[in-house]
Design a protein around this motif. Structure first.
Motif, short mmCIF file in Angstrom:
data_model
loop_
_atom_site.label_atom_id
_atom_site.label_comp_id
_atom_site.label_asym_id
_atom_site.label_seq_id
_atom_site.Cartn_x
_atom_site.Cartn_y
_atom_site.Cartn_z
N TYR A 102 0.83 -1.21 0.00
CA TYR A 102 0.00 0.00 0.00
C TYR A 102 0.87 1.26 0.00
O TYR A 102 0.66 2.16 -0.81
N PHE A 103 1.84 1.31 0.90
CA PHE A 103 2.64 2.53 1.00
C PHE A 103 3.67 2.65 -0.12
O PHE A 103 4.05 3.76 -0.48
N ALA A 104 4.09 1.54 -0.70
CA ALA A 104 4.95 1.63 -1.88
C ALA A 104 4.18 2.31 -3.01
O ALA A 104 4.71 3.19 -3.69
N CYS A 105 2.93 1.92 -3.18
CA CYS A 105 2.11 2.55 -4.22
C CYS A 105 1.81 4.01 -3.88
O CYS A 105 1.83 4.87 -4.75
N ALA A 106 1.53 4.28 -2.61
CA ALA A 106 1.20 5.65 -2.21
C ALA A 106 2.36 6.60 -2.49
O ALA A 106 2.16 7.74 -2.90
N THR A 107 3.59 6.13 -2.28
CA THR A 107 4.74 7.00 -2.54
C THR A 107 5.15 7.00 -4.01
O THR A 107 5.65 8.00 -4.51
N ASP A 108 4.92 5.87 -4.71
CA ASP A 108 5.27 5.80 -6.13
C ASP A 108 4.26 6.50 -7.02
O ASP A 108 4.56 6.85 -8.15
N MET A 109 3.02 6.67 -6.53
CA MET A 109 1.97 7.27 -7.33
C MET A 109 1.29 8.43 -6.60
O MET A 109 0.09 8.38 -6.32
N PRO A 110 2.04 9.49 -6.28
CA PRO A 110 1.41 10.62 -5.59
C PRO A 110 0.35 11.30 -6.45
O PRO A 110 -0.50 12.02 -5.94
N GLU A 111 0.37 11.04 -7.75
CA GLU A 111 -0.61 11.63 -8.66
C GLU A 111 -2.04 11.19 -8.31
O GLU A 111 -2.99 11.92 -8.56
N LEU A 112 -2.18 10.01 -7.73
CA LEU A 112 -3.51 9.49 -7.40
C LEU A 112 -4.24 10.44 -6.46
O LEU A 112 -5.41 10.78 -6.67
N THR A 113 -3.56 10.90 -5.43
CA THR A 113 -4.16 11.83 -4.48
C THR A 113 -4.48 13.16 -5.15
O THR A 113 -5.55 13.74 -4.92
N ALA A 114 -3.58 13.64 -5.99
CA ALA A 114 -3.79 14.93 -6.66
C ALA A 114 -4.98 14.87 -7.60
O ALA A 114 -5.80 15.79 -7.64
N VAL A 115 -5.11 13.78 -8.34
CA VAL A 115 -6.23 13.63 -9.28
C VAL A 115 -7.53 13.51 -8.51
O VAL A 115 -8.55 14.12 -8.88
N SER A 116 -7.51 12.76 -7.42
CA SER A 116 -8.71 12.62 -6.58
C SER A 116 -9.15 13.99 -6.06
O SER A 116 -10.35 14.32 -6.11
N ALA A 117 -8.21 14.79 -5.60
CA ALA A 117 -8.54 16.12 -5.08
C ALA A 117 -9.12 17.01 -6.17
O ALA A 117 -10.04 17.79 -5.92
N ALA A 118 -8.60 16.89 -7.38
CA ALA A 118 -9.07 17.73 -8.49
C ALA A 118 -10.51 17.40 -8.87
O ALA A 118 -11.21 18.23 -9.45
N LEU A 119 -10.97 16.21 -8.53
CA LEU A 119 -12.32 15.78 -8.89
C LEU A 119 -13.30 15.82 -7.73
O LEU A 119 -14.42 15.33 -7.86
N LYS A 120 -12.91 16.40 -6.61
CA LYS A 120 -13.82 16.48 -5.46
C LYS A 120 -15.14 17.12 -5.89
O LYS A 120 -15.16 18.12 -6.60
N GLY A 121 -16.23 16.51 -5.45
CA GLY A 121 -17.55 17.05 -5.76
C GLY A 121 -18.13 16.55 -7.07
O GLY A 121 -19.31 16.78 -7.35
N ASN A 122 -17.34 15.87 -7.88
CA ASN A 122 -17.84 15.33 -9.15
C ASN A 122 -18.61 14.04 -8.84
O ASN A 122 -18.04 13.09 -8.31
N PRO A 123 -19.93 13.98 -9.16
CA PRO A 123 -20.73 12.80 -8.81
C PRO A 123 -20.20 11.51 -9.44
O PRO A 123 -20.22 10.45 -8.82
N GLU A 124 -19.70 11.60 -10.66
CA GLU A 124 -19.15 10.41 -11.31
C GLU A 124 -17.89 9.94 -10.59
O GLU A 124 -17.65 8.74 -10.44
#
Length: 198
Positions: free
Chosen positions: A101-123
């Motif tokens: 889990y943490f290997a992926c979390a540190t290797d793919m910080p983009e996941l959190t950034a993309v999630s934040a950019a889509l906050k509030g999007n129903p889809e």
């Protein structure tokens, strides 16, 4: 001063083109953040025409959703690969899940950034629920042989543990914990959440 355009990208089958576009989108987010990712910047960086990008994703939220799904699927696949080896003890399974889990979390910080950019999007919310369900099922299946809890009780605990893992990843990404500290904390939480074991 003349500007140079990127060389046109070679003709690719649709699936290969989509993969190339998503690879390019990851690179843009990694270098410029999600604000730097638009359909136009993606087309320019990938060396393709704008209609090609619009054909694949339609809108910027469509692009961000596709990118989020791809990153999350890679994250889950990495954990599934790590869990392929049979583990003799609950501690081993808990540590494998935590480490992956943490290997992926540190290797793919983009996941959190993309999630934040889509906050509030129903889809996006529906997509996150769907992917979280898959992740929860994967975790519960790996832990089931090491727990006496009924399946639904174990699954519910896994959902809670994933919330804890996300919070720990936040601490890790803000440099408030080391990877080893985060792995140890999540391993202990998983181990404690199993109830009576074998």
């Amino acid at each position: 001063m003349a500007t140079t355009s990127p060389r046109p990208s070679p003709r690719l089958p649709k699936k290969a083109r989509r993969e190339q576009l998503l690879d390019t989108a990851v690179a843009i987010v990694r270098g410029q953040g999600t604000d730097g990712l638009t359909l136009v910047t993606l087309a320019e960086a990938a060396g393709v025409s704008r209609p090609i990008v619009y054909d694949h994703f339609g809108t910027r939220p469509g692009l961000l959703l596709a990118l989020y799904r791809r990153l999350d699927e890679r994250h889950q696949a990495a954990i599934a690969r790590a869990l392929r080896e049979p583990a003799a003890t609950a501690d081993t399974v808990a540590r494998v899940i935590s480490t992956a889990y943490f290997a992926c979390a540190t290797d793919m910080p983009e996941l959190t950034a993309v999630s934040a950019a889509l906050k509030g999007n129903p889809e996006m919310e529906a997509t996150q629920r769907e992917l979280l369900d898959g992740y929860t099922d994967l975790m519960a299946e790996a832990l089931a042989p090491h727990s006496a809890l009924p399946r639904e009780a174990l699954r519910l605990r896994c959902a809670g543990l994933l919330g804890a893992a996300e919070s720990l990843a936040g601490e890790l990404n803000r440099n408030r914990a080391t990877t080893e500290e985060a792995v140890t904390a999540l391993t202990e939480l998983i181990r404690g959440g199993l109830g009576a074991d074998e």
